[in-house]
Design an enzyme around this catalytic site. Structure first.
Site, short mmCIF file in Angstrom:
data_model
loop_
_atom_site.label_atom_id
_atom_site.label_comp_id
_atom_site.label_asym_id
_atom_site.label_seq_id
_atom_site.Cartn_x
_atom_site.Cartn_y
_atom_site.Cartn_z
N ARG A 523 0.84 -1.20 0.00
CA ARG A 523 0.00 0.00 0.00
C ARG A 523 0.87 1.24 0.00
O ARG A 523 2.01 1.23 0.48
CB ARG A 523 -0.94 0.02 1.20
CG ARG A 523 -0.30 0.16 2.56
CD ARG A 523 -0.10 1.60 3.00
NE ARG A 523 0.23 1.71 4.41
CZ ARG A 523 0.91 2.71 4.95
NH1 ARG A 523 1.38 3.68 4.18
NH2 ARG A 523 1.15 2.74 6.25
N GLU A 622 -6.91 8.43 6.76
CA GLU A 622 -5.84 9.26 7.35
C GLU A 622 -5.21 10.17 6.31
O GLU A 622 -4.72 11.25 6.63
CB GLU A 622 -4.78 8.35 7.99
CG GLU A 622 -3.68 9.12 8.71
CD GLU A 622 -2.73 8.20 9.46
OE1 GLU A 622 -1.60 8.62 9.73
OE2 GLU A 622 -3.11 7.05 9.77
N ARG A 626 -5.45 5.91 0.44
CA ARG A 626 -4.62 4.75 0.77
C ARG A 626 -4.87 3.75 -0.36
O ARG A 626 -5.97 3.20 -0.47
CB ARG A 626 -4.98 4.15 2.12
CG ARG A 626 -4.50 4.96 3.33
CD ARG A 626 -2.98 4.91 3.44
NE ARG A 626 -2.46 5.83 4.45
CZ ARG A 626 -2.15 5.49 5.69
NH1 ARG A 626 -2.34 4.25 6.10
NH2 ARG A 626 -1.64 6.38 6.52
N CYS A 668 1.01 12.61 8.35
CA CYS A 668 1.90 12.06 9.37
C CYS A 668 3.32 11.98 8.84
O CYS A 668 3.56 11.33 7.80
CB CYS A 668 1.43 10.68 9.80
SG CYS A 668 2.44 9.97 11.13
N THR A 670 5.74 10.22 9.57
CA THR A 670 6.28 8.87 9.45
C THR A 670 5.95 8.24 8.10
O THR A 670 6.56 7.25 7.70
CB THR A 670 5.74 7.95 10.57
OG1 THR A 670 4.33 7.78 10.40
CG2 THR A 670 6.00 8.56 11.93
N ARG A 677 4.08 0.66 2.49
CA ARG A 677 4.29 -0.51 3.34
C ARG A 677 4.06 -1.74 2.48
O ARG A 677 2.94 -2.01 2.05
CB ARG A 677 3.35 -0.52 4.54
CG ARG A 677 3.69 -1.62 5.55
CD ARG A 677 2.85 -1.53 6.82
NE ARG A 677 3.36 -2.44 7.82
CZ ARG A 677 3.05 -3.74 7.90
NH1 ARG A 677 2.20 -4.27 7.02
NH2 ARG A 677 3.57 -4.51 8.84
N ARG A 705 6.44 -8.52 12.72
CA ARG A 705 5.44 -8.40 13.79
C ARG A 705 4.37 -9.46 13.60
O ARG A 705 4.29 -10.09 12.53
CB ARG A 705 4.82 -7.01 13.81
CG ARG A 705 3.92 -6.72 12.63
CD ARG A 705 3.41 -5.29 12.67
NE ARG A 705 2.31 -5.07 11.75
CZ ARG A 705 1.84 -3.87 11.40
NH1 ARG A 705 2.39 -2.79 11.91
NH2 ARG A 705 0.82 -3.76 10.57
N GLU A 710 1.04 -4.78 15.53
CA GLU A 710 2.28 -4.63 16.28
C GLU A 710 2.12 -5.18 17.69
O GLU A 710 1.09 -4.98 18.34
CB GLU A 710 2.67 -3.15 16.34
CG GLU A 710 4.14 -2.93 16.66
CD GLU A 710 4.58 -1.50 16.36
OE1 GLU A 710 5.78 -1.23 16.50
OE2 GLU A 710 3.72 -0.68 16.00
#
Length: 759
Positions: A523, A622, A626, A668, A670, A677, A705, A710
């Protein structure tokens, strides 16, 4: 206030509980709970009113349990009782019928319900003082005026950014001429009223066009959908039961709503019509305009009960006059604790209460959110009622904004607490704060718009969200340090490169026999150029973004062809299917809430997926987009090819926000750079126990993970299954991110196969 038409009065005013339900996220708030009469319970009646003395009041009113402030008890003197006790309207309605609800329910605050228009004149010696005390300082001799012309309201949107006002709702109560009021309606009359009303409602066109749903014979799917929309009303409470409003429940009752779910009519609930207009945001004029259009058309075709003294008639005297409640759900945590809050509300004739009903308290994401409505109903027009609410909310927002400005001039001392470990705390020194605090972007966003999430959520790890592209440079002294720390060893001076060419990825299928890799998913996060990032966009802009994106998505062909499912108005069947497919996203968490990303939920949001369910897009979650490609198995190259095809087409048609130092922009930090990802679910029980497992992951820049998120641990048939993804996002291309993940998984599979060969 969500789009649900909540209503709350004192119990004696006959408020009926409405159906509560949990929405996909709510967003939207539900109405206040109140005691309910069970469906099989018989109406309670009073068998004995007096001991035979004409001057003796009903025995119940002398009970110590009787509310001394009940208006019926106060004004039903022995003289009035004697004068009225034997009177009966042409429809057969008596004084005992009028006061029965108050006698059965001694905690009533009003205590009487009228059965027909004649009740207001025949029983005037009781009802007039009740009306004038409740609606004080209005005097019936003054006369009531009506004005349903929205052009007479000057009400520019008080909150176009959607920072404070969540939703607006205006309702009126109306009853048809030529019929009794609801306590005295016969079954035949109720069905006749329903037929007439539905005939008009189903003839409405344009924005008002919709469908009627009768309560009698309602199927479970329809009932559940109305519950999810917070539109379904239940049988009336004990006050309405004793008044006779619930007779022959649920026959002759139902709900009408328009296609966009901004116009709703309850038929034969407490009144013959509760007409409601509502929408997300603070465009009060828009809501009133829709209401007036509907009310005026119904009045034109059917005619409403109205007198010069009482205005529009209702069974409950508290609803006389306009029968209007105009309200907003507005976030005013500072204004609500102002020492003059009550005086201001009184001055502007507004009533504040919690969004879950009178005396309720809003907590969590709803903390500081109030339902503000007009207090006056009789003796002023509908236009004036709306003006009362509008001017009162305007004043409260002025106080709220002043308080926020005062707070934002001060360094957030909460960040100095020892438990705070965020990057925001690390890099926002008091000197940096003072240097940046007075700066403002072209969209009007300040430093506090960037840091609010980290200040309100002290357990944040990052603590900042960018409001728009300009924020990254205007507040660069803070953002740059946070970005370079999170994405180390990348330096912004190195510049970012992008590459969405799948031919550059060397990725033969790692597991063609499907022994280890269950699925592959890649994504990216993207945002449209020319718009703010999600924390700063207002509702109209969000809808514009949605429209642009959906236009492109629905034009895609071949493997990418599919359908868009908006969250607003989503049917229960669609919602359930998306949940089963694990495609549905919920309202953002408290970190996103504090950042302003959840505003006007769920409007302007939705999900697109292709027919094969291997390509998925979340719209206005967000980020604006996405974009996700996925499939069972381990063909990483195939998944990346599909993603690149979609991303490149979207970029070509609408364009993404991007700069040479931060790559593709996201709210964001990050998610800057590739916003990617790339991951697989892979079964590696032996490799995961290798003593060098963590070291290998670090060497190949991958993150391991559990498959449930997570820090999760997979058990049972999922034991030993890990989610392996790329760790780096900024400073390398999308091709390199995928190659990182591929090379890392390849190494782990080599270790796994060696271990299996030895066992």
């Amino acid at each position: 206030m969500g789009l649900f038409p909540s209503k709350s009065k004192t119990a004696a005013q006959g408020t009926q509980q409405t159906q509560q339900a949990s929405a996909p996220q709510n967003t939207t708030p539900s109405v206040e709970p109140q005691n309910q009469i069970q469906a099989n319970q018989e109406p309670r009646t009073v068998k004995q009113y007096s001991n035979g003395d004409d001057m003796t009041l009903p025995n119940q009113l002398s009970s110590p349990d009787a509310n001394p402030k009940m208006l019926m008890k106060k004004h039903l003197t022995p003289e009035v009782y004697k004068a009225l006790k034997d009177k009966k309207t042409a429809g057969g309605f008596t004084l005992h019928d009028l006061i029965n609800s108050g006698l059965v329910n001694l905690d009533s605050s009003t205590g009487c319900y009228a059965g027909d228009e004649e009740s207001y004149t025949l029983f005037a010696p009781l009802l007039n003082p009740v009306i004038e005390e409740y609606h004080s300082p209005y005097k019936l001799a003054d006369g009531h005026t009506s004005d349903m012309n929205p052009d007479n309201v000057d009400a520019p949107d008080l909150d176009p950014e959607g920072s404070f006002i969540r939703s607006t709702r205006i309702r009126v109560a109306r009853n048809l001429r030529g019929y009794p009021l609801t306590p005295n309606l016969s079954k035949e009359q109720r069905l006749e009223v329903e037929k007439k009303v539905v005939g008009v409602l189903t003839s409405l066109t344009g924005d008002l066009a919709g469908k009627y749903y009768p309560l009698s014979g309602m199927d479970e799917e329809t009932r559940q959908q109305l519950v999810d929309d917070h539109f379904l009303f239940k049988k009336g409470d004990r006050f309405l039961e004793a008044a006779g409003v619930n007779k022959e429940w649920p026959e002759g009752r139902g709900i009408f709503h328009n296609d966009s779910k901004t116009f709703l009519v309850w038929v034969n609930e407490e009144d013959q019509l509760r007409i409601i207009s509502m929408e997300m945001g603070g465009d009060i004029k828009s809501v009133l305009t829709r209401l007036c259009l509907a009310v005026n058309e119904i009045d034109k075709q059917l005619g409403f009960q109205q007198t010069k003294q009482h205005g529009y008639l209702s069974s409950c005297p508290t609803n006389l006059g306009t029968g209007m409640r105009a309200s907003v759900h507005v976030k005013i945590p500072h204004a609500s604790i102002h020492p003059d809050f009550k005086n201001i509300c009184d001055q502007y004739h507004i009533q504040p209460r919690g969004i879950h009903g009178e005396h309720s308290e809003s907590t969590g994401a709803d903390a500081g959110v109030y339902d503000i409505s007009n207090r006056r109903r009789l003796g002023l027009s509908e236009v004036q009622c709306v003006k009362d609410m509008y001017e009162g909310v305007k004043k409260l927002l002025e106080i709220e904004k002043d308080a926020i400005a005062e707070k934002e001039a001060m360094f957030p001392e909460a960040l100095n607490k020892p438990e705070v470990k965020s990057l925001l705390k690390k890099y926002l020194t008091e000197d940096t704060f003072n240097e940046l605090k007075d700066k403002k972007t072209a969209r009007g966003c300040t430093l506090w718009n960037q840091i609010n999430s980290g200040v309100e959520n002290l357990d944040s790890s990052t603590g900042v969200y960018a409001s728009e592209q300009e924020a990254y440079t205007l507040f660069g002294k803070m953002f740059d340090a946070i970005i370079e720390d999170y994405h180390a060893p990348y330096k912004l001076s190195d510049k970012h490169v992008t590459d969405m060419n799948p031919d550059k990825v060397e990725a033969p299928d790692l597991d063609p026999d499907h022994k280890f890799i269950r699925s592959t998913r890649i994504r990216v996060a993207r945002n449209l150029q020319g718009h703010g990032l999600p924390p700063s966009i207002h509702n109209k802009e969000r809808l514009e973004i949605e429209s642009k994106i959906v236009k492109v998505l629905t034009s895609l062909t071949g493997d990418l062809a599919g359908k868009y499912y908006p969250l607003t108005g989503m049917t229960e069947e669609t919602r359930r299917k998306l949940v089963e497919d694990h495609f549905l996203f919920k309202k953002g968490d408290r970190f996103l809430e504090s950042a302003g990303i959840n505003k006007m939920w769920p409007q302007g949001r939705g999900i697109f997926h292709n027919d094969n369910k291997t390509f998925l897009v979340w719209v206005n979650e967000e980020d604006h987009l996405r974009i996700i490609s996925m499939e069972k198995g381990s063909d990483i190259k195939s998944v990346f090819e599909r993603l690149c095809l979609a991303v490149n087409e979207l970029d070509k048609q609408i364009g993404f926000q991007h700069d040479e130092y931060r790559g593709n922009l996201s709210s964001c930090p990050t998610n800057l750079g590739t916003g990617m990802r790339a991951s697989v679910h892979v079964k590696i029980p032996h490799a995961s126990e290798h003593p060098d497992f963590k070291k290998i992951c670090d060497e190949f820049h991958i993150q391991a993970r559990g498959i449930h998120g997570e820090h999760s641990v997979s058990t049972g048939e999922d034991a030993g299954v890990f989610d392996i993804s790329n760790r780096r996002r900024l400073g390398l291309s999308e091709v390199q991110c995928v190659q990182d993940m591929y090379n890392g998984v390849k190494k782990l599979l080599e270790i796994e196969e060696e271990a299996l060969a030895k066992s």
